[in-house]
Design a protein around this motif. Structure first.
Motif, PDB file in Angstrom:
ATOM      1  N   ARG A 139       8.929 -54.256  -7.803  1.00  0.00           N
ATOM      2  CA  ARG A 139       8.268 -54.060  -6.517  1.00  0.00           C
ATOM      3  C   ARG A 139       6.963 -54.841  -6.466  1.00  0.00           C
ATOM      4  NH1 ARG A 139      10.527 -51.148  -2.049  1.00  0.00           N
ATOM      5  NH2 ARG A 139      12.069 -49.676  -2.888  1.00  0.00           N
ATOM      6  N   GLU A 140       6.762 -55.549  -5.357  1.00  0.00           N
ATOM      7  CA  GLU A 140       5.518 -56.275  -5.128  1.00  0.00           C
ATOM      8  C   GLU A 140       5.272 -56.312  -3.626  1.00  0.00           C
ATOM      9  OE1 GLU A 140       3.909 -60.801  -5.634  1.00  0.00           O
ATOM     10  OE2 GLU A 140       4.762 -59.859  -7.444  1.00  0.00           O
ATOM     11  N   ARG A 145       9.581 -58.997  -6.590  1.00  0.00           N
ATOM     12  CA  ARG A 145       9.374 -60.235  -7.315  1.00  0.00           C
ATOM     13  C   ARG A 145      10.508 -60.389  -8.329  1.00  0.00           C
ATOM     14  NH1 ARG A 145       6.686 -64.897  -6.815  1.00  0.00           N
ATOM     15  NH2 ARG A 145       4.967 -63.646  -5.942  1.00  0.00           N
ATOM     16  N   ILE A 146      11.338 -61.416  -8.138  1.00  0.00           N
ATOM     17  CA  ILE A 146      12.465 -61.677  -9.036  1.00  0.00           C
ATOM     18  C   ILE A 146      12.043 -62.740 -10.035  1.00  0.00           C
ATOM     19  CG2 ILE A 146      14.853 -62.482  -9.208  1.00  0.00           C
ATOM     20  CD1 ILE A 146      15.312 -61.483  -6.371  1.00  0.00           C
ATOM     21  N   LYS A 167      17.450 -56.615 -12.898  1.00  0.00           N
ATOM     22  CA  LYS A 167      17.132 -55.240 -13.318  1.00  0.00           C
ATOM     23  C   LYS A 167      15.924 -54.735 -12.520  1.00  0.00           C
ATOM     24  CE  LYS A 167      19.841 -54.182 -16.970  1.00  0.00           C
ATOM     25  NZ  LYS A 167      19.296 -54.233 -18.333  1.00  0.00           N
ATOM     26  N   THR A 168      16.133 -53.685 -11.738  1.00  0.00           N
ATOM     27  CA  THR A 168      15.014 -52.989 -11.106  1.00  0.00           C
ATOM     28  C   THR A 168      14.512 -51.853 -11.996  1.00  0.00           C
ATOM     29  OG1 THR A 168      16.702 -51.804  -9.823  1.00  0.00           O
ATOM     30  CG2 THR A 168      15.495 -53.554  -8.700  1.00  0.00           C
ATOM     31  N   ASP A 169      15.334 -51.421 -12.928  1.00  0.00           N
ATOM     32  CA  ASP A 169      14.941 -50.426 -13.939  1.00  0.00           C
ATOM     33  C   ASP A 169      15.446 -50.924 -15.286  1.00  0.00           C
ATOM     34  OD1 ASP A 169      14.427 -48.309 -15.602  1.00  0.00           O
ATOM     35  OD2 ASP A 169      15.332 -46.788 -14.307  1.00  0.00           O
ATOM     36  N   PRO A 216      11.947 -60.111   0.572  1.00  0.00           N
ATOM     37  CA  PRO A 216      11.629 -58.868   1.295  1.00  0.00           C
ATOM     38  C   PRO A 216      12.601 -57.754   0.942  1.00  0.00           C
ATOM     39  CG  PRO A 216      12.682 -60.451   2.759  1.00  0.00           C
ATOM     40  CD  PRO A 216      12.428 -61.171   1.473  1.00  0.00           C
ATOM     41  N   GLU A 217      12.156 -56.532   1.148  1.00  0.00           N
ATOM     42  CA  GLU A 217      12.989 -55.378   0.802  1.00  0.00           C
ATOM     43  C   GLU A 217      14.319 -55.399   1.544  1.00  0.00           C
ATOM     44  OE1 GLU A 217      12.650 -50.507   0.384  1.00  0.00           O
ATOM     45  OE2 GLU A 217      11.015 -51.653   1.286  1.00  0.00           O
TER      46      GLU A 217
END
Length: 375
Positions: A139-140, A145-146, A167-169, A216-217
């Motif tokens: 999250r940014e 941010r990838i 991976k977000t987690d 963007p989200e």
């Protein structure tokens, strides 16, 4: 196989395109390593870029078996073009299966009209086990941010959009993987390396890609943590399309060997009169029939809402290995001429070799099948 009237018309059109445009240029694309996107304008005009999508998403809505046959026809004429096309299908399937209505409406009609897609899952150290990926999405601000690298990504050098898995987690394994839409032309921080120099499918270019970009989200495909499930559902489809590519090339090899056997004469007789060669042709025909039967059996399950991981693994495993046997026998029938580049047999073999590796290696397919047996 029974098609609808509309599907029959589409398949007839694809057969003409394959015979008149793709097949005459296949050797040139291989020799010069020309990217198969040279065919993209005509393929877009014919609707081929959306064959896998329902009409609501801008596609032609072919049934699973008709799509299998379409891919088989294209691959039999030019493996590189089929590789480029089916890689695009992986990207559009990801959006069709995983994205919300707004994101689908924004991208898929444009993709069906010819905007090329790429499916960015494989990494330098995460091929057969995508859950080991190191690319992250944190999250940014109002987005993510990838950061990370992908390897062997088909179409990336010309893609208008990519489906990127990250991976977000990082501590949650497969449950921590999410999927994102990235548009290289409008998103800074996407770097694509030169095309890899490959053994076969030399017109179906693959690339390394590095990401340090902000999306963007609303570009997230589905909920956080749903990316791995989406990828596995997409690969169920992709493995059927690999089977279709394999049977298409194998059928071309078998046809070439039959023609050659009837024309080549030894001692005043066509070599087709020799029983040993007849048995080689019979074994190849048997392999091809079995591969197609498994492929169509899996293709009939596409779009039914049920999982068919085992069926697609059966189809991909058998077709990719049977096609190699068929092409190898076809080269043997041609003798020394088959080993020469003036004949297509050596290209068929080079093109076919990757099918036992990508979309899950033969060993992975055996693991999937065994798990289904032991569950």
């Amino acid at each position: 196989m029974d098609w609808t009237e509309d599907e029959s018309a589409i398949l007839d059109q694809i057969e003409r395109f394959a015979a008149d445009v793709l097949a005459p240029r296949a050797a040139e694309l291989d020799e010069t390593q020309t990217f198969a996107i040279c065919h993209l304008p005509m393929m877009s005009e014919l609707g081929l870029m959306g064959l896998n999508l329902p009409e609501d998403d801008g596609g032609l809505g072919l049934s699973g078996p008709a799509l299998y046959r379409a891919v088989e026809i294209i691959a039999g004429a030019c493996g590189s073009t089929a590789s480029m096309l089916t890689a695009h299908y992986l990207a559009t399937d990801s959006l069709h299966l995983g994205a919300d209505a707004e994101l689908r409406a924004r991208i898929l009609p444009r993709a069906a009209a010819g905007a090329l897609g790429a499916f960015a899952l494989t990494e330098p150290e995460a091929g057969s086990n995508p859950a080991d990926m190191r690319t992250t999405a944190r999250r940014e601000g109002a987005g993510y941010r990838i950061r990370g690298s992908k390897a062997f990504i088909s179409n990336a050098g010309a893609a208008e959009f990519m489906v990127v898995f990250a991976k977000t987690d990082p501590d949650a394994g497969a449950r921590g993987v999410s999927a994102f839409l990235v548009e290289p032309g409008v998103t800074p921080g996407v770097s694509v390396a030169a095309a890899e120099r490959t053994m076969g499918l030399r017109g179906g270019h693959v690339f390394g890609v590095t990401f340090d970009c902000l999306v963007p989200e609303e570009n997230r495909i589905g909920a956080e943590g749903s990316g791995f499930r989406t990828a596995m559902r997409v690969l169920d489809n992709g493995r059927i399309e690999v089977a279709a590519q394999a049977t298409g090339i194998a059928a071309a090899a078998l046809d070439a060997s039959i023609r050659y056997a009837q024309e080549r004469r030894v001692g005043g007789h066509p070599i087709a009169d020799f029983q040993g060669l007849q048995w080689m042709l019979a074994d190849s025909a048997n392999d091809l029939a079995a591969a197609r039967a498994l492929g169509y059996a899996a293709a009939r399950l596409r779009g039914t809402g049920t999982r068919y991981a085992t069926e697609s693994a059966h189809a991909k495993l058998f077709a990719s290995e049977a096609a190699w046997r068929i092409a190898d026998r076809a080269l043997q029938v041609h003798g020394g001429y088959g080993y020469c580049r003036d004949f297509p047999l050596e290209r068929y073999l080079r093109d076919l070799r990757i099918f036992r590796i990508y979309e899950g290696s033969s060993e992975i397919q055996r693991t999937i099948i065994a798990r289904g047996l032991l569950a």
